[in-house]
Each structure stands twice: as C-alpha cells, then as structure tokens.
Design a protein around this motif. Sequence first.
Motif, short mmCIF file in Angstrom:
data_model
loop_
_atom_site.label_atom_id
_atom_site.label_comp_id
_atom_site.label_asym_id
_atom_site.label_seq_id
_atom_site.Cartn_x
_atom_site.Cartn_y
_atom_site.Cartn_z
N GLU A 195 0.82 -1.21 0.00
CA GLU A 195 0.00 0.00 0.00
C GLU A 195 0.85 1.26 0.00
OE1 GLU A 195 -3.35 0.16 2.60
OE2 GLU A 195 -4.12 -1.78 1.89
N ALA A 196 1.94 1.25 0.71
CA ALA A 196 2.84 2.41 0.70
C ALA A 196 3.38 2.63 -0.72
CB ALA A 196 3.98 2.21 1.69
N GLY A 197 3.79 1.56 -1.37
CA GLY A 197 4.29 1.67 -2.75
C GLY A 197 3.22 2.18 -3.71
N LEU A 198 2.00 1.71 -3.52
CA LEU A 198 0.91 2.16 -4.38
C LEU A 198 0.57 3.62 -4.14
CD1 LEU A 198 -1.35 -1.01 -4.21
CD2 LEU A 198 0.08 -0.26 -6.13
N ARG A 199 0.66 4.08 -2.91
CA ARG A 199 0.42 5.51 -2.63
C ARG A 199 1.46 6.38 -3.34
NH1 ARG A 199 -1.09 3.42 2.60
NH2 ARG A 199 -3.27 3.95 3.00
N VAL A 200 2.71 5.96 -3.30
CA VAL A 200 3.75 6.71 -4.00
C VAL A 200 3.49 6.69 -5.50
CG1 VAL A 200 6.22 6.80 -4.54
CG2 VAL A 200 5.47 6.40 -2.18
N ALA A 201 3.15 5.53 -6.04
CA ALA A 201 2.84 5.42 -7.47
C ALA A 201 1.69 6.33 -7.86
CB ALA A 201 2.52 3.96 -7.83
N LEU A 202 0.67 6.36 -7.03
CA LEU A 202 -0.49 7.21 -7.32
C LEU A 202 -0.13 8.69 -7.25
CD1 LEU A 202 -3.17 5.11 -5.47
CD2 LEU A 202 -3.21 5.72 -7.91
N ALA A 203 0.71 9.07 -6.32
CA ALA A 203 1.14 10.47 -6.24
C ALA A 203 1.86 10.87 -7.51
CB ALA A 203 2.04 10.68 -5.03
N ILE A 204 2.69 9.99 -8.02
CA ILE A 204 3.41 10.28 -9.27
C ILE A 204 2.43 10.38 -10.42
CG2 ILE A 204 5.08 9.34 -10.92
CD1 ILE A 204 6.55 8.25 -8.33
N ALA A 205 1.46 9.47 -10.45
CA ALA A 205 0.47 9.50 -11.53
C ALA A 205 -0.35 10.79 -11.50
CB ALA A 205 -0.46 8.28 -11.40
N PHE A 206 -0.74 11.23 -10.32
CA PHE A 206 -1.55 12.43 -10.20
C PHE A 206 -0.73 13.72 -10.38
CE2 PHE A 206 -4.77 9.76 -7.99
CZ PHE A 206 -5.89 10.17 -8.70
N ALA A 207 0.59 13.63 -10.30
CA ALA A 207 1.43 14.83 -10.33
C ALA A 207 1.35 15.59 -11.64
CB ALA A 207 2.88 14.45 -10.05
N SER A 208 1.05 14.93 -12.69
CA SER A 208 1.06 15.58 -13.99
C SER A 208 -0.35 15.98 -14.39
CB SER A 208 1.69 14.63 -15.01
OG SER A 208 1.83 15.27 -16.25
N GLU A 209 -0.90 15.30 -15.34
CA GLU A 209 -2.23 15.63 -15.87
C GLU A 209 -3.32 14.81 -15.21
OE1 GLU A 209 -2.66 18.13 -18.02
OE2 GLU A 209 -0.49 18.46 -17.89
N GLY A 210 -3.06 14.27 -14.06
CA GLY A 210 -4.02 13.41 -13.39
C GLY A 210 -3.76 11.95 -13.72
N LEU A 211 -4.55 11.10 -13.17
CA LEU A 211 -4.39 9.66 -13.33
C LEU A 211 -4.93 9.23 -14.70
CD1 LEU A 211 -3.64 6.94 -11.97
CD2 LEU A 211 -5.97 6.88 -11.07
N SER A 212 -4.02 8.89 -15.60
CA SER A 212 -4.44 8.45 -16.93
C SER A 212 -4.86 6.98 -16.89
CB SER A 212 -3.29 8.62 -17.94
OG SER A 212 -2.28 7.65 -17.71
N ALA A 213 -5.54 6.56 -17.94
CA ALA A 213 -5.97 5.15 -18.04
C ALA A 213 -4.77 4.22 -18.03
CB ALA A 213 -6.81 4.95 -19.29
N ALA A 214 -3.69 4.60 -18.73
CA ALA A 214 -2.49 3.76 -18.78
C ALA A 214 -1.84 3.66 -17.40
CB ALA A 214 -1.49 4.32 -19.79
#
Length: 168
Positions: free
Chosen positions: A99-118
């Motif tokens: 879960e900690a790893g997924l939170r970091v991954a999600l933060a990176i995904a949201f950092a730009s243009e939001g969470l893309s489908a890819a």
Amino acid sequence: MHEVLAPAIEDLCAAFELGGYNPTPVIDIGVLVANADGAVDAREHALLGEVFQTLLEITLTRELVDALIHASVEVIKTAGVEPRVRLVGAILQDCDAAEAGLRVALAIAFASEGLSAAEKSLIHEIAAAAGVQADRVEELVEEVRKHTDAGGPASARRSLLPAHLRET
C-alpha cells in the motif's frame, strides 16, 4: 497530501531496509508509472526527483535524477514491463509495503495531468502482483485523489519532501 505520502515513503524505506532491499523498486515504480504513457513529463520528472532524494536521503542534481530515470527505463525496456511489474510487486509484497508503494505510485500518476488510463492500469497490475485486491486499489486511488484535488500537483510534490524542506 503530506499525511498520506510522507508516511508511505518512510514505510517503504523502513520496509526495504528491514527486508534487505535497496530503493531500486521504488525508483522502478515511479518510472513505470511516469512512463506509462510513453514519456516522463516535466512534472513527473520533478516529483521523481523529490521521491528519489527522500528515499536516498541526499540532494540530487537534475543530471543524477535524469541518470536514475534513464537507467530505470533501460532496465524496464530490457526486462520488459510485465516482468518488472511482477518483480516490483513481489518485492512490495515481501516487504509488506504494497500500500505504501501504491500511494507513492499514485502520487506520481496524479502529479502531472491526473491519473491516466495507462497509469491506472499499470498501478492495478503492480497491485495484483503485490497481492492487493482491486477494490482496495480503488480506495487508495480515491484517498490520493482527494488530497491531490485539494492541493493540486504542486502540493502533491511538496508533500513528499521532508518537513524541513516543505517550509521553504
């Protein structure tokens, strides 16, 4: 965002140290997600730099961040995305840090243009490899989304920094 992500990075560091792993899996998580759409953009690059600095507990130049990202992209290209996803997921599961790893991954995904489908698809693949159920991933997505929407990408990036750097 700080309440969610700073502890996630601390948990990852502690779990990897306890499990005898170096921080490479977190670097790969970040690069896998940031590169999910085929390119690491400037916002993702900046956030990756902050994550790497926090994990490694050192200040990195842009050139060193570039080198870490490039090295990770090359490893992912050589090994293949799917095998790397499985390896990173297995390490997260082994360290009890999924879960900690997924939170970091999600933060990176949201950092730009939001969470893309890819990005979302890749995060679900990492989660599956780490033994995290899809419904829990969706809960984590919403948890991180709330914090990101409230403060925007700059807030998300700043929240990953150690407290003494967030104040500047």
